[in-house]
Write a protein that holds these residues in place. Structure first.
Motif, PDB file in Angstrom:
ATOM      1  N   PRO A 111     -81.438  36.853  53.805  1.00 64.28           N
ATOM      2  CA  PRO A 111     -80.317  36.761  54.747  1.00 64.28           C
ATOM      3  C   PRO A 111     -80.509  35.581  55.693  1.00 64.28           C
ATOM      4  CG  PRO A 111     -81.827  38.497  55.413  1.00 64.28           C
ATOM      5  CD  PRO A 111     -82.309  38.013  54.076  1.00 64.28           C
ATOM      6  N   VAL A 112     -79.396  35.128  56.265  1.00 68.62           N
ATOM      7  CA  VAL A 112     -79.434  34.070  57.274  1.00 68.62           C
ATOM      8  C   VAL A 112     -79.139  34.753  58.607  1.00 68.62           C
ATOM      9  CG1 VAL A 112     -78.469  31.864  58.017  1.00 68.62           C
ATOM     10  CG2 VAL A 112     -78.592  32.410  55.574  1.00 68.62           C
ATOM     11  N   PRO A 113     -80.134  34.949  59.444  1.00 64.55           N
ATOM     12  CA  PRO A 113     -79.956  35.736  60.669  1.00 64.55           C
ATOM     13  C   PRO A 113     -78.836  35.234  61.571  1.00 64.55           C
ATOM     14  CG  PRO A 113     -82.285  35.314  60.264  1.00 64.55           C
ATOM     15  CD  PRO A 113     -81.520  34.496  59.283  1.00 64.55           C
ATOM     16  N   GLU A 114     -78.630  33.909  61.589  1.00 68.15           N
ATOM     17  CA  GLU A 114     -77.626  33.338  62.475  1.00 68.15           C
ATOM     18  C   GLU A 114     -76.195  33.529  61.981  1.00 68.15           C
ATOM     19  OE1 GLU A 114     -81.281  30.580  62.420  1.00 68.15           O
ATOM     20  OE2 GLU A 114     -80.079  31.744  60.988  1.00 68.15           O
ATOM     21  N   ILE A 115     -76.035  33.949  60.719  1.00 66.11           N
ATOM     22  CA  ILE A 115     -74.704  34.069  60.118  1.00 66.11           C
ATOM     23  C   ILE A 115     -74.480  35.500  59.641  1.00 66.11           C
ATOM     24  CG2 ILE A 115     -73.156  33.237  58.303  1.00 66.11           C
ATOM     25  CD1 ILE A 115     -74.774  30.640  58.253  1.00 66.11           C
ATOM     26  N   SER A 116     -73.518  36.176  60.197  1.00 64.50           N
ATOM     27  CA  SER A 116     -73.219  37.546  59.790  1.00 64.50           C
ATOM     28  C   SER A 116     -72.823  37.592  58.318  1.00 64.50           C
ATOM     29  CB  SER A 116     -72.079  38.103  60.645  1.00 64.50           C
ATOM     30  OG  SER A 116     -71.721  39.402  60.219  1.00 64.50           O
ATOM     31  N   GLY A 117     -73.591  38.319  57.519  1.00 68.24           N
ATOM     32  CA  GLY A 117     -73.312  38.434  56.092  1.00 68.24           C
ATOM     33  C   GLY A 117     -73.748  37.236  55.284  1.00 68.24           C
ATOM     34  N   GLY A 118     -74.274  36.227  55.925  1.00 64.15           N
ATOM     35  CA  GLY A 118     -74.684  35.013  55.217  1.00 64.15           C
ATOM     36  C   GLY A 118     -75.967  35.210  54.428  1.00 64.15           C
ATOM     37  N   SER A 125     -89.385  26.566  44.054  1.00 64.40           N
ATOM     38  CA  SER A 125     -90.017  25.268  44.317  1.00 64.40           C
ATOM     39  C   SER A 125     -89.698  24.777  45.724  1.00 64.40           C
ATOM     40  CB  SER A 125     -89.554  24.226  43.293  1.00 64.40           C
ATOM     41  OG  SER A 125     -88.150  24.050  43.355  1.00 64.40           O
ATOM     42  N   GLY A 126     -88.648  25.358  46.326  1.00 70.31           N
ATOM     43  CA  GLY A 126     -88.310  25.045  47.705  1.00 70.31           C
ATOM     44  C   GLY A 126     -87.433  23.842  47.927  1.00 70.31           C
ATOM     45  N   ASN A 127     -87.059  23.131  46.851  1.00 69.65           N
ATOM     46  CA  ASN A 127     -86.296  21.893  47.053  1.00 69.65           C
ATOM     47  C   ASN A 127     -84.787  22.042  46.852  1.00 69.65           C
ATOM     48  OD1 ASN A 127     -86.502  22.271  44.315  1.00 69.65           O
ATOM     49  ND2 ASN A 127     -87.056  20.145  43.839  1.00 69.65           N
ATOM     50  N   ILE A 128     -84.321  23.266  46.583  1.00 62.70           N
ATOM     51  CA  ILE A 128     -82.889  23.530  46.499  1.00 62.70           C
ATOM     52  C   ILE A 128     -82.592  24.773  47.327  1.00 62.70           C
ATOM     53  CG2 ILE A 128     -80.908  24.050  45.021  1.00 62.70           C
ATOM     54  CD1 ILE A 128     -82.354  22.713  42.717  1.00 62.70           C
ATOM     55  N   SER A 129     -81.779  24.615  48.357  1.00 63.82           N
ATOM     56  CA  SER A 129     -81.408  25.736  49.229  1.00 63.82           C
ATOM     57  C   SER A 129     -79.888  25.814  49.293  1.00 63.82           C
ATOM     58  CB  SER A 129     -81.975  25.532  50.640  1.00 63.82           C
ATOM     59  OG  SER A 129     -83.379  25.398  50.611  1.00 63.82           O
ATOM     60  N   LEU A 130     -79.334  26.918  48.849  1.00 64.00           N
ATOM     61  CA  LEU A 130     -77.894  27.069  48.783  1.00 64.00           C
ATOM     62  C   LEU A 130     -77.443  28.243  49.655  1.00 64.00           C
ATOM     63  CD1 LEU A 130     -77.383  26.545  44.937  1.00 64.00           C
ATOM     64  CD2 LEU A 130     -77.543  24.835  46.757  1.00 64.00           C
ATOM     65  N   TYR A 131     -76.544  27.950  50.571  1.00 64.84           N
ATOM     66  CA  TYR A 131     -76.062  28.956  51.515  1.00 64.84           C
ATOM     67  C   TYR A 131     -74.754  29.563  51.024  1.00 64.84           C
ATOM     68  CZ  TYR A 131     -79.543  27.370  54.861  1.00 64.84           C
ATOM     69  OH  TYR A 131     -80.728  27.062  55.492  1.00 64.84           O
ATOM     70  N   CYS A 132     -74.684  30.872  51.056  1.00 66.29           N
ATOM     71  CA  CYS A 132     -73.466  31.586  50.681  1.00 66.29           C
ATOM     72  C   CYS A 132     -72.789  32.067  51.955  1.00 66.29           C
ATOM     73  CB  CYS A 132     -73.797  32.756  49.760  1.00 66.29           C
ATOM     74  SG  CYS A 132     -72.332  33.592  49.115  1.00 66.29           S
ATOM     75  N   CYS A 133     -71.787  31.314  52.379  1.00 66.78           N
ATOM     76  CA  CYS A 133     -71.075  31.623  53.617  1.00 66.78           C
ATOM     77  C   CYS A 133     -69.940  30.614  53.751  1.00 66.78           C
ATOM     78  CB  CYS A 133     -72.001  31.522  54.832  1.00 66.78           C
ATOM     79  SG  CYS A 133     -72.730  29.882  55.076  1.00 66.78           S
ATOM     80  N   SER A 134     -69.155  30.748  54.805  1.00 60.30           N
ATOM     81  CA  SER A 134     -68.166  29.724  55.110  1.00 60.30           C
ATOM     82  C   SER A 134     -68.889  28.475  55.585  1.00 60.30           C
ATOM     83  CB  SER A 134     -67.221  30.215  56.206  1.00 60.30           C
ATOM     84  OG  SER A 134     -66.473  29.136  56.750  1.00 60.30           O
ATOM     85  N   ILE A 135     -68.410  27.329  55.176  1.00 57.90           N
ATOM     86  CA  ILE A 135     -69.044  26.092  55.613  1.00 57.90           C
ATOM     87  C   ILE A 135     -69.013  25.959  57.125  1.00 57.90           C
ATOM     88  CG2 ILE A 135     -66.916  24.705  55.402  1.00 57.90           C
ATOM     89  CD1 ILE A 135     -68.727  22.397  54.411  1.00 57.90           C
ATOM     90  N   TYR A 136     -68.011  26.568  57.749  1.00 60.08           N
ATOM     91  CA  TYR A 136     -67.872  26.453  59.200  1.00 60.08           C
ATOM     92  C   TYR A 136     -68.866  27.330  59.956  1.00 60.08           C
ATOM     93  CZ  TYR A 136     -63.619  24.302  57.530  1.00 60.08           C
ATOM     94  OH  TYR A 136     -62.727  23.505  56.856  1.00 60.08           O
ATOM     95  N   ASP A 137     -69.617  28.157  59.225  1.00 55.50           N
ATOM     96  CA  ASP A 137     -70.678  28.936  59.850  1.00 55.50           C
ATOM     97  C   ASP A 137     -71.954  28.124  60.017  1.00 55.50           C
ATOM     98  OD1 ASP A 137     -69.201  31.275  60.134  1.00 55.50           O
ATOM     99  OD2 ASP A 137     -69.727  31.980  58.117  1.00 55.50           O
ATOM    100  N   LEU A 138     -72.017  26.975  59.347  1.00 52.52           N
ATOM    101  CA  LEU A 138     -73.225  26.162  59.397  1.00 52.52           C
ATOM    102  C   LEU A 138     -73.255  25.287  60.644  1.00 52.52           C
ATOM    103  CD1 LEU A 138     -73.665  24.916  55.721  1.00 52.52           C
ATOM    104  CD2 LEU A 138     -74.656  26.927  56.823  1.00 52.52           C
ATOM    105  N   SER A 139     -74.449  24.897  61.010  1.00 54.72           N
ATOM    106  CA  SER A 139     -74.655  23.945  62.099  1.00 54.72           C
ATOM    107  C   SER A 139     -75.995  23.260  61.852  1.00 54.72           C
ATOM    108  CB  SER A 139     -74.676  24.662  63.448  1.00 54.72           C
ATOM    109  OG  SER A 139     -75.796  25.527  63.534  1.00 54.72           O
ATOM    110  N   SER A 140     -76.248  22.189  62.572  1.00 55.98           N
ATOM    111  CA  SER A 140     -77.511  21.481  62.398  1.00 55.98           C
ATOM    112  C   SER A 140     -78.697  22.340  62.826  1.00 55.98           C
ATOM    113  CB  SER A 140     -77.499  20.169  63.182  1.00 55.98           C
ATOM    114  OG  SER A 140     -77.283  20.411  64.564  1.00 55.98           O
ATOM    115  N   SER A 141     -78.470  23.308  63.701  1.00 58.90           N
ATOM    116  CA  SER A 141     -79.564  24.194  64.109  1.00 58.90           C
ATOM    117  C   SER A 141     -79.976  25.137  62.990  1.00 58.90           C
ATOM    118  CB  SER A 141     -79.167  25.001  65.355  1.00 58.90           C
ATOM    119  OG  SER A 141     -78.080  25.875  65.069  1.00 58.90           O
TER     120      SER A 141
END
Length: 253
Positions: A111-118, A125-141
């Protein structure tokens, strides 16, 4: 620096026709994946990335590269295999799981703690990270900043009313010396409801403040590269429905 391909005079009219009020819901995009209506996915990868790869990389190695609205783009695997770190975002969990499955890549989910349901799906290998959420839930933090962005079908898929929000997010996610490869299409927006949506060149420049912002970015040591594609002549001679289908197969919309 602007890089143009097949440029033949983009439509300058700021009126985007009936598309202005068009809204494609998240549920509609999810349904496209569920029904397999994903003509925008390129199984062999996008030829324009191959053509402009040097623009994106600019001789650099070990980059962090962002894929907005990534789907299951095979280019993510290409760049990871070259030694770069890839981060993508996509609302369809199905698309992300299919990416790892089709490339036989082991991964874990958390889970992504900063994103509800994310959720975040990362290769072991750690070199591909894919987020399942609205793009607008993302931030540089949450995801950090990036050395490169490959936007081969995101801006043209974003609802017209959300473009400013999208562009602001992209700018905030870019590191110094970033390369932003943007692919758009030009056609008469009164003849096709989108997506892919028609984004006038004047609007692109306004959204990204290319002239003013680039001056500041150059002072800060940044470099931004944009690839424009213009299909307006083709739309004048080929049925819009046929051409939109072909453009979809090219990975747009």
């Amino acid at each position: 620096m602007d890089h143009s391909a097949d440029a033949s005079g983009l439509l300058e009219d700021s009126d985007i026709g009936s598309q202005k009020e068009r809204v494609v819901t998240e549920e509609e995009w999810l349904q496209k994946w569920e029904m397999g209506n994903i003509g925008f996915h390129k199984e062999q990868g996008h030829p324009l990335l191959q053509k402009y790869l040097d623009v994106l990389l600019n001789g650099r190695s070990g980059l962090r590269i962002f894929f907005p609205l990534c789907g299951k783009a095979v280019e993510m695997k290409w760049l990871a295999d070259m030694g770069h770190n890839v981060v993508g975002v996509e609302v369809s969990e199905q698309a992300l799981k299919e990416f790892f499955s089709e490339h036989s890549l082991p991964y874990y989910e958390e889970p992504v703690p900063e994103i509800s349901g994310g959720k975040m799906f990362q290769s072991t290998s750690g070199n591909i990270s894919l987020y399942c959420c609205s793009i607008y839930d993302l931030s540089s933090s949450i995801v950090g900043k990036f050395d490169g962005v490959w936007d081969r079908g995101a801006l043209v898929a974003v609802n017209p009313c959300d473009r400013q929000r999208y562009a602001s997010l992209m700018i905030n996610l870019m590191e110094k010396n970033s390369s932003y490869l943007l692919v758009t299409v030009s056609y008469d927006p009164n003849k096709h409801k989108g997506p892919p949506f028609y984004v006038p060149e004047s609007e692109i420049k306004s959204l990204f403040d290319l002239y003013d912002a680039m001056t500041v970015w150059v002072d800060e040591g940044r470099a931004v590269d944009v690839v424009y594609l213009d299909f307006s002549k083709a739309f004048d001679t080929v049925s819009h429905n046929i051409l939109i289908g072909k453009i979809g197969k090219c990975g747009l919309g």
